[in-house]
Design a protein around this motif. Structure first.
Motif, mmCIF file in Angstrom:
data_model
loop_
_atom_site.group_PDB
_atom_site.id
_atom_site.type_symbol
_atom_site.label_atom_id
_atom_site.label_comp_id
_atom_site.label_asym_id
_atom_site.label_seq_id
_atom_site.Cartn_x
_atom_site.Cartn_y
_atom_site.Cartn_z
ATOM 1 N N LEU A 78 -8.257 -14.494 -38.337
ATOM 2 C CA LEU A 78 -9.443 -14.623 -37.496
ATOM 3 C C LEU A 78 -10.729 -14.451 -38.288
ATOM 4 N N GLU A 96 -11.533 -17.763 -39.594
ATOM 5 C CA GLU A 96 -12.001 -18.633 -38.519
ATOM 6 C C GLU A 96 -13.446 -18.289 -38.135
ATOM 7 N N TYR A 143 -8.216 -18.137 -28.498
ATOM 8 C CA TYR A 143 -6.981 -18.321 -29.258
ATOM 9 C C TYR A 143 -5.790 -17.795 -28.468
ATOM 10 N N ARG A 158 -9.692 -23.237 -28.584
ATOM 11 C CA ARG A 158 -8.918 -23.554 -29.795
ATOM 12 C C ARG A 158 -7.425 -23.628 -29.460
ATOM 13 N N TRP A 159 -6.987 -22.851 -28.494
ATOM 14 C CA TRP A 159 -5.561 -22.786 -28.181
ATOM 15 C C TRP A 159 -5.050 -24.041 -27.460
ATOM 16 N N HIS A 212 -3.700 -22.726 -36.752
ATOM 17 C CA HIS A 212 -4.285 -21.571 -36.075
ATOM 18 C C HIS A 212 -4.606 -21.827 -34.597
ATOM 19 N N PHE A 213 -3.909 -22.777 -33.989
ATOM 20 C CA PHE A 213 -4.006 -22.897 -32.542
ATOM 21 C C PHE A 213 -3.308 -21.692 -31.902
#
Length: 329
Positions: free
Chosen positions: A293, A296, A223, A190-191, A279-280
Motif C-alpha cells: 500500500l 500504491e 482495495y 481499485r478492487w 494489487h486489485f
C-alpha cells in the motif's frame, strides 16, 4: 492516512440477511472503537449473496447505534432516482447525524439488465446527463435553486447545517476530470480489477476547483484486502473470496474450512494470481500489506484508503481490520 471500510454485506453459506445485518451493526461499532474514520455500504440489486441493497436506510440505523464514525453510501446509484429524492435522503440524514454523513455518487445502476428495468418501472433508461443530475443534488443539498424544472420545488428539510460530504465514485478513470471541476472528492474502486494510470489522479488534481464541500482535492482508493497474523492464515482466510472472484460472484462465501477442499483450474489460478500481482487484491501480514500500500500511495497520491475484507468469519474479519488499522494509522 484516513482509513475507511467499504462493505457489500456479503452473505456466508447458511447465513440469513438478518444475521448479516446484526453482525454489521456489531462490526461498525467495533470499527468506531478501533478508530476507523468511515464506513460505507454499497447499493446492489438482485444479488442474493450481498445484503446491501438500501444503504441509505442501513446507515440511518447505524447512525443511531454509533457516536462518531462517518457513515456513507458507496454508492447511491443516481441513475435510479430523482435528484430531489436523493437530496432529501441526505439532508435528512445530515440533520439527524450532523457531520457524519457521506454521499457516494455512483453512475452505474448497481443491477443487471432486468434489475435496471425494474428500478426504472419499465421506462427507458438513460445514462446521459448524470453529471448534471449530480449537480442538481449538490445544489439542493446547499439550499440553492437548481436549474430547469427542479428549481420549482425545494428539497426538505432546509438549513440542515453541515451537509453530507459528496464523493464521486469511479472505476475506469473517465470521471476524474469532471469530478475535479465539480469540486468533489474522488473515490476510485481499485478492487473492481481495472488498471488505472497515475495520470488519472493527476488530472483530477489539476482540474480541481474548490467547492462548498471540498477546499482541496481528495483522492480515496479502495482495495480488497485480507490481513492476518501470518501469511499462512491470510492464505487460509482469503480462499473463500478467491473462489467467489474466480468462479461465481452470485454465490455466498464458503467457510474458510470448506474452501480448502476446492481446487482451482489453471485458468482460474492464473486469474487470481494476476489480481494479486496488479494489487486489485492484497493479502498477507500487516507488514506485507503495508509495503504494497505504501507503493500504491506514492504512485497514485492517495489521501485516504478504503478497505473491503470479505472474510466469512466475524472474528477473523475484525482481526484483519484491527491489524490494518494498527499498521496504517
Amino acid at each position: 492516512m484516513q482509513l475507511g471500510i467499504h462493505d457489500l454485506l456479503p452473505l456466508e453459506q447458511g447465513e440469513t440477511t438478518l444475521d448479516r445485518y446484526q453482525k454489521t451493526i456489531e462490526m461498525v461499532q467495533a470499527l468506531e472503537e478501533m478508530g476507523y474514520d468511515r464506513y460505507w455500504a454499497s447499493e446492489h440489486h438482485g444479488m442474493v449473496n450481498n445484503a446491501s441493497s438500501s444503504p441509505e436506510i442501513l446507515i440511518a440505523y447505524l447512525a443511531a447505534k454509533t457516536q462518531s464514525i462517518r457513515l456513507g453510501t458507496g454508492g447511491t446509484m443516481i441513475v435510479n432516482y430523482s435528484p430531489l429524492k436523493v437530496a432529501e435522503w441526505f439532508k435528512t440524514l445530515s440533520l439527524l447525524a450532523p457531520g457524519r454523513i457521506d454521499l457516494g455518487i455512483g453512475r452505474a445502476p448497481g443491477a443487471d439488465q432486468a434489475g435496471m428495468i425494474a428500478l426504472a418501472s419499465g421506462n427507458p433508461i438513460s445514462f446521459d446527463y448524470l453529471y448534471e443530475k449530480a449537480q442538481v443534488i449538490l445544489d439542493y443539498m446547499m439550499d440553492q435553486k437548481p436549474s430547469a424544472f427542479y428549481g420549482q420545488v425545494k428539497a426538505i428539510p432546509e438549513a440542515v447545517g453541515q451537509p453530507a460530504q459528496p464523493w464521486m465514485l469511479g472505476s475506469s478513470g473517465n470521471s476524474a476530470i469532471q469530478t475535479g471541476k465539480m469540486g468533489l472528492g474522488y473515490s476510485f474502486a481499485r478492487w473492481f480489477a481495472l488498471n488505472v494510470d497515475a495520470d488519472v489522479f493527476a488530472q483530477y488534481r489539476k482540474n480541481f476547483k474548490p467547492s462548498d464541500f471540498f477546499s482541496d482535492p481528495r483522492v480515496m482508493v479502495s482495495y480488497l484486502i485480507i490481513c492476518a497474523d501470518s501469511s499462512e492464515e491470510a492464505d487460509y482466510l482469503a480462499k473463500p473470496m478467491e473462489i467467489q472472484r474466480a468462479s461465481d460472484l452470485s454465490q455466498p462465501l464458503l467457510s474458510p474450512k470448506a474452501a480448502q477442499d476446492y481446487s482451482f483450474s489453471l485458468k482460474d489460478q492464473a486469474l487470481i494470481d494476476s489480481y494479486y500481482q496488479r494489487h486489485f487484491m492484497i493479502k498477507g501480514t500487516p507488514d506485507q500489506v503495508k509495503a504494497i500500500l505504501e507503493d500504491e500511495i506514492k504512485e497514485f497520491g492517495i489521501d485516504e484508503l478504503m478497505i473491503y475484507s470479505p472474510i466469512p468469519d466475524q472474528k477473523a474479519r475484525l482481526r484483519s481490520y484491527e491489524l490494518l488499522h494498527q499498521a496504517l494509522k
